[in-house]
Write a protein that holds these residues in place. Structure first.
Motif, PDB file in Angstrom:
ATOM      1  N   GLU A   1     -17.442 -22.926  21.890  1.00 58.66           N
ATOM      2  CA  GLU A   1     -18.243 -22.816  23.107  1.00 58.66           C
ATOM      3  C   GLU A   1     -17.304 -22.767  24.315  1.00 58.66           C
ATOM      4  OE1 GLU A   1     -21.664 -22.663  23.464  1.00 58.66           O
ATOM      5  OE2 GLU A   1     -21.808 -22.557  21.283  1.00 58.66           O
ATOM      6  N   GLU A   2     -16.238 -23.516  24.232  1.00 62.56           N
ATOM      7  CA  GLU A   2     -15.247 -23.549  25.311  1.00 62.56           C
ATOM      8  C   GLU A   2     -14.590 -22.178  25.506  1.00 62.56           C
ATOM      9  OE1 GLU A   2     -11.230 -26.001  25.730  1.00 62.56           O
ATOM     10  OE2 GLU A   2     -13.000 -27.301  25.494  1.00 62.56           O
ATOM     11  N   ASP A   3     -14.272 -21.494  24.404  1.00 56.86           N
ATOM     12  CA  ASP A   3     -13.694 -20.152  24.477  1.00 56.86           C
ATOM     13  C   ASP A   3     -14.649 -19.179  25.163  1.00 56.86           C
ATOM     14  OD1 ASP A   3     -11.366 -20.881  23.030  1.00 56.86           O
ATOM     15  OD2 ASP A   3     -12.341 -20.408  21.115  1.00 56.86           O
ATOM     16  N   MET A   4     -15.929 -19.257  24.779  1.00 52.98           N
ATOM     17  CA  MET A   4     -16.922 -18.357  25.365  1.00 52.98           C
ATOM     18  C   MET A   4     -17.141 -18.662  26.842  1.00 52.98           C
ATOM     19  SD  MET A   4     -19.664 -17.755  22.307  1.00 52.98           S
ATOM     20  CE  MET A   4     -19.795 -19.452  21.748  1.00 52.98           C
ATOM     21  N   ARG A   5     -17.149 -19.942  27.190  1.00 52.03           N
ATOM     22  CA  ARG A   5     -17.328 -20.312  28.593  1.00 52.03           C
ATOM     23  C   ARG A   5     -16.136 -19.870  29.432  1.00 52.03           C
ATOM     24  NH1 ARG A   5     -17.258 -23.070  32.942  1.00 52.03           N
ATOM     25  NH2 ARG A   5     -19.122 -23.878  33.921  1.00 52.03           N
ATOM     26  N   ALA A   6     -14.927 -20.001  28.889  1.00 48.53           N
ATOM     27  CA  ALA A   6     -13.721 -19.575  29.613  1.00 48.53           C
ATOM     28  C   ALA A   6     -13.749 -18.072  29.878  1.00 48.53           C
ATOM     29  CB  ALA A   6     -12.466 -19.960  28.833  1.00 48.53           C
ATOM     30  N   ALA A   7     -14.179 -17.301  28.888  1.00 51.52           N
ATOM     31  CA  ALA A   7     -14.279 -15.848  29.077  1.00 51.52           C
ATOM     32  C   ALA A   7     -15.334 -15.516  30.127  1.00 51.52           C
ATOM     33  CB  ALA A   7     -14.609 -15.171  27.751  1.00 51.52           C
ATOM     34  N   ALA A   8     -16.466 -16.208  30.069  1.00 48.12           N
ATOM     35  CA  ALA A   8     -17.538 -15.990  31.046  1.00 48.12           C
ATOM     36  C   ALA A   8     -17.066 -16.343  32.455  1.00 48.12           C
ATOM     37  CB  ALA A   8     -18.769 -16.814  30.673  1.00 48.12           C
ATOM     38  N   LEU A   9     -16.343 -17.429  32.574  1.00 48.67           N
ATOM     39  CA  LEU A   9     -15.822 -17.850  33.878  1.00 48.67           C
ATOM     40  C   LEU A   9     -14.864 -16.802  34.440  1.00 48.67           C
ATOM     41  CD1 LEU A   9     -15.554 -19.971  36.108  1.00 48.67           C
ATOM     42  CD2 LEU A   9     -13.804 -21.087  34.698  1.00 48.67           C
ATOM     43  N   GLN A  10     -13.974 -16.289  33.603  1.00 48.26           N
ATOM     44  CA  GLN A  10     -13.042 -15.249  34.048  1.00 48.26           C
ATOM     45  C   GLN A  10     -13.797 -14.012  34.526  1.00 48.26           C
ATOM     46  OE1 GLN A  10     -10.316 -17.062  34.639  1.00 48.26           O
ATOM     47  NE2 GLN A  10      -9.185 -15.253  34.065  1.00 48.26           N
TER      48      GLN A  10
END
Length: 71
Positions: free
Chosen positions: A18-27
């Motif tokens: 979930e952290e990986d997906m959130r980081a991509a979304a944030l970028q």
């Protein structure tokens, strides 16, 4: 467009959190909005966009079929 966003599907990534997906979304939201950190009056809209994109990312990754791959 967003060079720092990693490919999150196999075979490029075996396990995606979930952290990986959130980081991509944030970028992504940072890139399209032009803000690294939004002003307080835009923070709610910024965060809602990050959450929506992270959810869409999870849905996409959960339904992709990668052919020619042995498990």
């Amino acid at each position: 467009m967003c060079r720092s966003i990693k490919t999150l599907r196999p075979p490029y990534a075996e396990s995606v959190t979930e952290e990986d997906m959130r980081a991509a979304a944030l970028q992504y939201v940072r890139k399209i909005s032009g803000f690294r950190r939004p002003a307080p009056h835009n923070a709610e809209a910024f965060e809602k966009a990050v959450e929506a994109i992270a959810a869409a990312t999870g849905e996409l990754l959960g339904t992709l079929e990668v052919r020619g791959r042995t498990s």
